[in-house]
Design a protein around this motif. Structure first.
Motif, PDB file in Angstrom:
ATOM      1  N   VAL A  79       0.881  -1.299   0.255  1.00 48.39           N
ATOM      2  CA  VAL A  79      -0.051  -0.078   0.146  1.00 48.39           C
ATOM      3  C   VAL A  79       0.947   1.325  -0.001  1.00 48.39           C
ATOM      4  N   LEU A  80       1.896   1.163   0.789  1.00 47.01           N
ATOM      5  CA  LEU A  80       2.994   2.453   0.947  1.00 47.01           C
ATOM      6  C   LEU A  80       3.557   2.534  -0.486  1.00 47.01           C
ATOM      7  N   LYS A  81       3.640   1.546  -1.229  1.00 43.93           N
ATOM      8  CA  LYS A  81       4.684   1.781  -2.244  1.00 43.93           C
ATOM      9  C   LYS A  81       3.787   1.971  -3.411  1.00 43.93           C
ATOM     10  N   SER A  82       2.526   1.654  -3.597  1.00 39.67           N
ATOM     11  CA  SER A  82       1.395   2.042  -4.395  1.00 39.67           C
ATOM     12  C   SER A  82       0.849   3.348  -4.451  1.00 39.67           C
ATOM     13  N   LYS A  83       0.342   3.552  -3.004  1.00 43.36           N
ATOM     14  CA  LYS A  83      -0.500   4.530  -2.766  1.00 43.36           C
ATOM     15  C   LYS A  83       0.429   6.027  -2.539  1.00 43.36           C
ATOM     16  N   TYR A  84       1.476   5.704  -1.939  1.00 43.01           N
ATOM     17  CA  TYR A  84       2.403   6.846  -1.550  1.00 43.01           C
ATOM     18  C   TYR A  84       3.482   6.886  -2.297  1.00 43.01           C
ATOM     19  N   ASN A  85       3.748   6.328  -3.509  1.00 40.94           N
ATOM     20  CA  ASN A  85       5.041   6.133  -4.220  1.00 40.94           C
ATOM     21  C   ASN A  85       6.332   6.096  -3.287  1.00 40.94           C
ATOM     22  N   LEU A  86       6.179   5.116  -2.336  1.00 41.75           N
ATOM     23  CA  LEU A  86       7.489   5.093  -1.659  1.00 41.75           C
ATOM     24  C   LEU A  86       8.334   3.633  -1.959  1.00 41.75           C
ATOM     25  N   SER A  87       9.676   3.698  -1.775  1.00 47.47           N
ATOM     26  CA  SER A  87      10.382   2.619  -2.187  1.00 47.47           C
ATOM     27  C   SER A  87      10.048   1.360  -1.158  1.00 47.47           C
ATOM     28  N   GLU A  88      10.263  -0.016  -1.441  1.00 47.06           N
ATOM     29  CA  GLU A  88       9.805  -0.929  -0.384  1.00 47.06           C
ATOM     30  C   GLU A  88      10.819  -0.806   1.022  1.00 47.06           C
ATOM     31  N   LYS A  89      12.064  -0.238   0.595  1.00 45.50           N
ATOM     32  CA  LYS A  89      12.655  -0.243   1.930  1.00 45.50           C
ATOM     33  C   LYS A  89      12.392   1.002   2.820  1.00 45.50           C
ATOM     34  N   THR A  90      11.883   2.239   2.292  1.00 45.92           N
ATOM     35  CA  THR A  90      11.436   3.204   2.912  1.00 45.92           C
ATOM     36  C   THR A  90      10.063   2.469   3.699  1.00 45.92           C
ATOM     37  N   GLY A  91       9.136   2.080   2.842  1.00 41.63           N
ATOM     38  CA  GLY A  91       7.968   1.260   3.149  1.00 41.63           C
ATOM     39  C   GLY A  91       8.051   0.531   4.773  1.00 41.63           C
ATOM     40  N   TYR A  92       9.091  -0.472   4.543  1.00 43.05           N
ATOM     41  CA  TYR A  92       9.524  -1.139   5.608  1.00 43.05           C
ATOM     42  C   TYR A  92      10.027  -0.158   6.881  1.00 43.05           C
ATOM     43  N   ARG A  93      10.620   0.714   6.634  1.00 43.32           N
ATOM     44  CA  ARG A  93      11.291   1.504   7.834  1.00 43.32           C
ATOM     45  C   ARG A  93      10.032   2.320   8.504  1.00 43.32           C
ATOM     46  N   ILE A  94       9.087   2.669   7.485  1.00 42.61           N
ATOM     47  CA  ILE A  94       7.931   3.526   8.166  1.00 42.61           C
ATOM     48  C   ILE A  94       7.182   2.565   9.021  1.00 42.61           C
TER      49      ILE A  94
END
Length: 146
Positions: A84-99
């Protein structure tokens, strides 16, 4: 800094700076509010940002986007996926896991900011004005007692 990021700083200001502030550098209790809603020590000019010691400190995605993620996280029962973070907020996978890690460790703080996130701007401004006025009065009475 965008208007929405500034609004998020105001919310953090309300949540983080409601108690007596003590400068971490010189232990002074006299300060004033800066233009980005940071507290600035009158003695040593140390700036304590509203994001200091929060999960938002040094974020690179912008405060507004991070706040939106927090609100969605709470709406979804404290669940969100990296997809969801990757698709909706245009974040990388690494950033998504950190968040996601930050979100899981800060659920109580998310509750505090979510209470203020939906406040109307005029009410938010009034609350900030009251805090600023109390800071001015506190500094005034401290200077008179010396």
């Amino acid at each position: 800094m965008t208007d929405s990021d500034l609004r998020c700083r105001k919310i953090l200001f309300l949540v983080c700076f409601t108690n007596d502030f003590i400068c971490p550098k010189c232990d002074s209790r006299e300060f004033y509010v800066g233009s980005k809603f940071e507290l600035i020590c009158r003695d040593c000019v140390f700036k304590s940002e509203a994001t200091r010691n929060t999960m938002f400190h040094d974020t690179r995605i912008g405060l507004n986007k991070f706040f939106e993620i927090c609100m969605e996280y709470k709406r979804n029962g404290y669940e969100i996926t990296c997809k969801v973070l990757k698709s909706k907020y245009n974040l990388s996978e690494k950033t998504g896991y950190r968040i996601i890690g930050k979100l899981k460790n800060n659920q109580t703080f998310i509750d505090k900011i979510s209470d203020k996130y939906y406040i109307e701007d005029s009410i938010l401004e009034n609350k900030i004005k009251r805090i600023k006025d109390s800071i001015k009065m506190r500094n005034y009475f401290k200077s008179k007692s010396l």
